[in-house]
Design a protein around this motif. Sequence first.
Motif, PDB file in Angstrom:
ATOM      1  N   GLN A  72       0.847  -1.179   0.000  1.00 12.66           N
ATOM      2  CA  GLN A  72       0.000   0.000   0.000  1.00 12.66           C
ATOM      3  C   GLN A  72       0.889   1.238   0.000  1.00 12.66           C
ATOM      4  N   PRO A  73       0.459   2.276  -0.698  1.00 11.54           N
ATOM      5  CA  PRO A  73       1.286   3.500  -0.728  1.00 11.54           C
ATOM      6  C   PRO A  73       1.346   4.158   0.646  1.00 11.54           C
ATOM      7  N   VAL A  74       2.466   4.789   0.935  1.00 14.31           N
ATOM      8  CA  VAL A  74       2.647   5.502   2.203  1.00 14.31           C
ATOM      9  C   VAL A  74       1.867   6.802   2.145  1.00 14.31           C
ATOM     10  N   PRO A  75       1.110   7.133   3.205  1.00 11.02           N
ATOM     11  CA  PRO A  75       0.368   8.402   3.204  1.00 11.02           C
ATOM     12  C   PRO A  75       1.289   9.580   2.988  1.00 11.02           C
ATOM     13  N   ALA A  76       0.756  10.631   2.414  1.00  5.33           N
ATOM     14  CA  ALA A  76       1.563  11.797   2.062  1.00  5.33           C
ATOM     15  C   ALA A  76       2.217  12.423   3.291  1.00  5.33           C
ATOM     16  N   GLN A  77       1.477  12.453   4.447  1.00  7.74           N
ATOM     17  CA  GLN A  77       2.050  13.080   5.640  1.00  7.74           C
ATOM     18  C   GLN A  77       3.271  12.320   6.166  1.00  7.74           C
ATOM     19  N   GLN A  78       3.342  11.014   5.840  1.00 10.76           N
ATOM     20  CA  GLN A  78       4.500  10.238   6.290  1.00 10.76           C
ATOM     21  C   GLN A  78       5.677  10.323   5.319  1.00 10.76           C
ATOM     22  N   ARG A  79       5.418  10.879   4.133  1.00 10.50           N
ATOM     23  CA  ARG A  79       6.491  10.997   3.159  1.00 10.50           C
ATOM     24  C   ARG A  79       7.198  12.347   3.237  1.00 10.50           C
ATOM     25  N   ALA A  80       6.777  13.199   4.140  1.00 12.42           N
ATOM     26  CA  ALA A  80       7.431  14.495   4.285  1.00 12.42           C
ATOM     27  C   ALA A  80       8.862  14.278   4.803  1.00 12.42           C
ATOM     28  N   PRO A  81       9.797  15.099   4.371  1.00 14.20           N
ATOM     29  CA  PRO A  81      11.186  14.933   4.837  1.00 14.20           C
ATOM     30  C   PRO A  81      11.310  15.131   6.339  1.00 14.20           C
ATOM     31  N   VAL A  82      12.240  14.419   6.933  1.00 13.92           N
ATOM     32  CA  VAL A  82      12.482  14.522   8.375  1.00 13.92           C
ATOM     33  C   VAL A  82      13.132  15.863   8.673  1.00 13.92           C
ATOM     34  N   ASP A  83      12.618  16.524   9.725  1.00 19.98           N
ATOM     35  CA  ASP A  83      13.171  17.815  10.113  1.00 19.98           C
ATOM     36  C   ASP A  83      14.626  17.664  10.545  1.00 19.98           C
ATOM     37  N   LEU A  84      15.439  18.638  10.195  1.00 22.22           N
ATOM     38  CA  LEU A  84      16.848  18.647  10.595  1.00 22.22           C
ATOM     39  C   LEU A  84      16.935  18.988  12.069  1.00 22.22           C
TER      40      LEU A  84
END
Length: 220
Positions: free
Chosen positions: A26-38
């Motif tokens: 299943q595709p990963v939800p868009a909110q989980q694909r956001a880049p990790v904060d530095l």
Amino acid sequence: MLHYNTDRPHQALDAKTPVTPADRFQPVPAQQRAPVDLWLPPTLDPVPATRIEPVMADAAPVQAEPPTVESGRPVEFDRVVPPSGNLVVCQRQFWMGTHRAGMVARIWADCDLIHVLIAGIRIKTVRSHLSVNDLATLTRQGAVPAGPPPLPPVEDGDAIEVDRTVSRSGTVSLGQHIVLAAEILAGRRVGIRIEPATLMFYDPDTRELLRTRKNPLRPE
């Protein structure tokens, strides 16, 4: 072929059709694909600036002076025994054995003899093939003036010399002991200088050193 592999029911799957990637993943939800904060630490200590001295354009580069070695005088240098066990000094090989691979050998060399030491213990001594020019080249490559030769000192009366003919197997008889000289010397008349710890095989006419061996003889 596509119908056979994907659409028809399979007996091995209990009459079910094969699972397709779309059914399994299943595709990963868009909110989980956001880049990790530095993430940064709360405070950073500044690095002090390093003063760099200006370089004069016409300044000559400073070169380290190599150690002074008198022409033809003995030198010392290090070599690492390679995996093959063959140590090379000025295009000549010295067999050290594969069990010594990786060890650092200290070489003492002049135009007459080459001594090979490991951890301060003399492993072998051979006749030198080096010339004065070879010693100068080794000095340019990092060799340093050598100390005294690593042979044990010999006092007057501690050494004797005898003549022997080397057998076909490369051995000679000394004091009821059969001692290896070298197979290459088979049939040759040699002189043997017997010192407390060393046997030196040499040409009786020219005094040219042919081989050096450990002395197995007792003082008596």
